[in-house]
Design a protein around this motif. Structure first.
Motif, PDB file in Angstrom:
ATOM      1  N   GLU A 235      37.916  39.867  33.061  1.00 52.15           N
ATOM      2  CA  GLU A 235      38.966  40.439  32.213  1.00 52.15           C
ATOM      3  C   GLU A 235      39.069  39.744  30.858  1.00 52.15           C
ATOM      4  O   GLU A 235      39.086  40.410  29.812  1.00 52.15           O
ATOM      5  N   ARG A 236      39.092  38.444  30.838  1.00 50.45           N
ATOM      6  CA  ARG A 236      39.236  37.721  29.568  1.00 50.45           C
ATOM      7  C   ARG A 236      38.053  38.021  28.637  1.00 50.45           C
ATOM      8  O   ARG A 236      38.226  38.264  27.450  1.00 50.45           O
ATOM      9  N   GLU A 237      36.858  38.001  29.185  1.00 49.13           N
ATOM     10  CA  GLU A 237      35.675  38.283  28.382  1.00 49.13           C
ATOM     11  C   GLU A 237      35.669  39.737  27.922  1.00 49.13           C
ATOM     12  O   GLU A 237      35.231  40.046  26.824  1.00 49.13           O
ATOM     13  N   TYR A 238      36.184  40.649  28.771  1.00 51.63           N
ATOM     14  CA  TYR A 238      36.271  42.056  28.370  1.00 51.63           C
ATOM     15  C   TYR A 238      37.105  42.181  27.091  1.00 51.63           C
ATOM     16  O   TYR A 238      36.753  42.919  26.181  1.00 51.63           O
ATOM     17  N   PHE A 239      38.229  41.468  27.034  1.00 57.70           N
ATOM     18  CA  PHE A 239      39.092  41.589  25.853  1.00 57.70           C
ATOM     19  C   PHE A 239      38.429  41.015  24.601  1.00 57.70           C
ATOM     20  O   PHE A 239      38.670  41.505  23.501  1.00 57.70           O
ATOM     21  N   SER A 240      37.579  40.028  24.756  1.00 60.24           N
ATOM     22  CA  SER A 240      36.791  39.542  23.617  1.00 60.24           C
ATOM     23  C   SER A 240      35.816  40.629  23.154  1.00 60.24           C
ATOM     24  O   SER A 240      35.668  40.884  21.955  1.00 60.24           O
TER      25      SER A 240
ATOM     26  N   GLN B  83      43.629  48.373  36.314  1.00 61.09           N
ATOM     27  CA  GLN B  83      43.613  49.824  36.551  1.00 61.09           C
ATOM     28  C   GLN B  83      42.273  50.421  36.145  1.00 61.09           C
ATOM     29  O   GLN B  83      41.716  51.261  36.858  1.00 61.09           O
ATOM     30  N   TRP B  84      41.756  50.003  34.981  1.00 66.12           N
ATOM     31  CA  TRP B  84      40.453  50.486  34.523  1.00 66.12           C
ATOM     32  C   TRP B  84      39.371  50.132  35.534  1.00 66.12           C
ATOM     33  O   TRP B  84      38.543  50.967  35.889  1.00 66.12           O
ATOM     34  N   LEU B  85      39.376  48.888  36.010  1.00 67.64           N
ATOM     35  CA  LEU B  85      38.371  48.424  36.963  1.00 67.64           C
ATOM     36  C   LEU B  85      38.432  49.239  38.253  1.00 67.64           C
ATOM     37  O   LEU B  85      37.400  49.695  38.758  1.00 67.64           O
ATOM     38  N   GLU B  86      39.618  49.456  38.753  1.00 71.75           N
ATOM     39  CA  GLU B  86      39.793  50.241  39.980  1.00 71.75           C
ATOM     40  C   GLU B  86      39.249  51.665  39.796  1.00 71.75           C
ATOM     41  O   GLU B  86      38.517  52.175  40.638  1.00 71.75           O
ATOM     42  N   GLU B  87      39.570  52.273  38.682  1.00 72.99           N
ATOM     43  CA  GLU B  87      39.094  53.632  38.422  1.00 72.99           C
ATOM     44  C   GLU B  87      37.574  53.665  38.204  1.00 72.99           C
ATOM     45  O   GLU B  87      36.894  54.580  38.660  1.00 72.99           O
ATOM     46  N   THR B  88      37.051  52.649  37.535  1.00 70.50           N
ATOM     47  CA  THR B  88      35.610  52.568  37.288  1.00 70.50           C
ATOM     48  C   THR B  88      34.843  52.483  38.607  1.00 70.50           C
ATOM     49  O   THR B  88      33.830  53.163  38.792  1.00 70.50           O
TER      50      THR B  88
END
Length: 169
Positions: A13-18, A44-49
């Motif tokens: 998650e942290r790296e995703y925001f970067s 939520q994005w991860l769950e849907e992905t």
């Protein structure tokens, strides 16, 4: 730099925001579309992905999304492999959509990411993958060509020209 494709995970998650901030600073939308949070938080994005790998609404097709990561887990890009084509994807989206974060472009990552994704597409039962790009995106066209793409045609849609390439797997 050694790179690999990885499935998105909670600890990213942290790296995703970067990764997302890099796109925002360049005033571009994240590509592929599947890597955008839209109105969701990361969980939520991860769950849907993950769910979209097997279960999707009628207007979509199942797909896998991966991140291209480098040293220390830095997300360099994202790629979406769609299991099959619907009418819209056959016209301009293709089986595979990808993007490299703006600050990491022109380093060969897109070519490597597509090369790593092609065997995964084959495992999904795709024998011939459609990959498309905007005619103005010469870097993407070179990436596709370096991975065995053969242009079938160009389609004009409202002033935009999409090039359609097929890659035999």
């Amino acid at each position: 730099m050694k790179v690999k494709l990885v499935k998105p995970a909670p600890e990213m998650e942290r790296e995703y925001f970067s990764f997302a901030q890099d796109w925002e600073q360049s005033h571009e939308e994240i590509t592929p579309y599947s890597a955008r949070l839209l109105d969701r938080n990361y969980a939520q994005w991860l769950e849907e992905t993950i769910r979209q790998e097997t279960t999707v609404p009628d207007n979509l097709v199942p797909a896998h999304t991966y991140f291209l990561t480098g040293e220390n887990g830095v997300i360099l890009g994202a790629i979406n492999i769609r299991h099959r084509l619907n009418e819209s994807l056959l016209r301009s989206g293709g089986h595979i959509g990808y993007g490299i974060r703006p600050s990491e472009r022109r380093k060969g990552y897109a070519e490597k990411m597509l090369a790593l994704a092609l065997p995964l597409a084959k495992k999904l039962g795709i024998s011939k993958a459609l990959v498309t790009c905007d005619k103005q995106n010469t870097g993407s066209a070179k990436t596709i060509l370096h991975n065995g793409g053969i242009m079938e045609n160009e389609i004009s849609d409202g002033g935009r020209i999409t090039q359609r390439y097929w890659i035999q797997l």
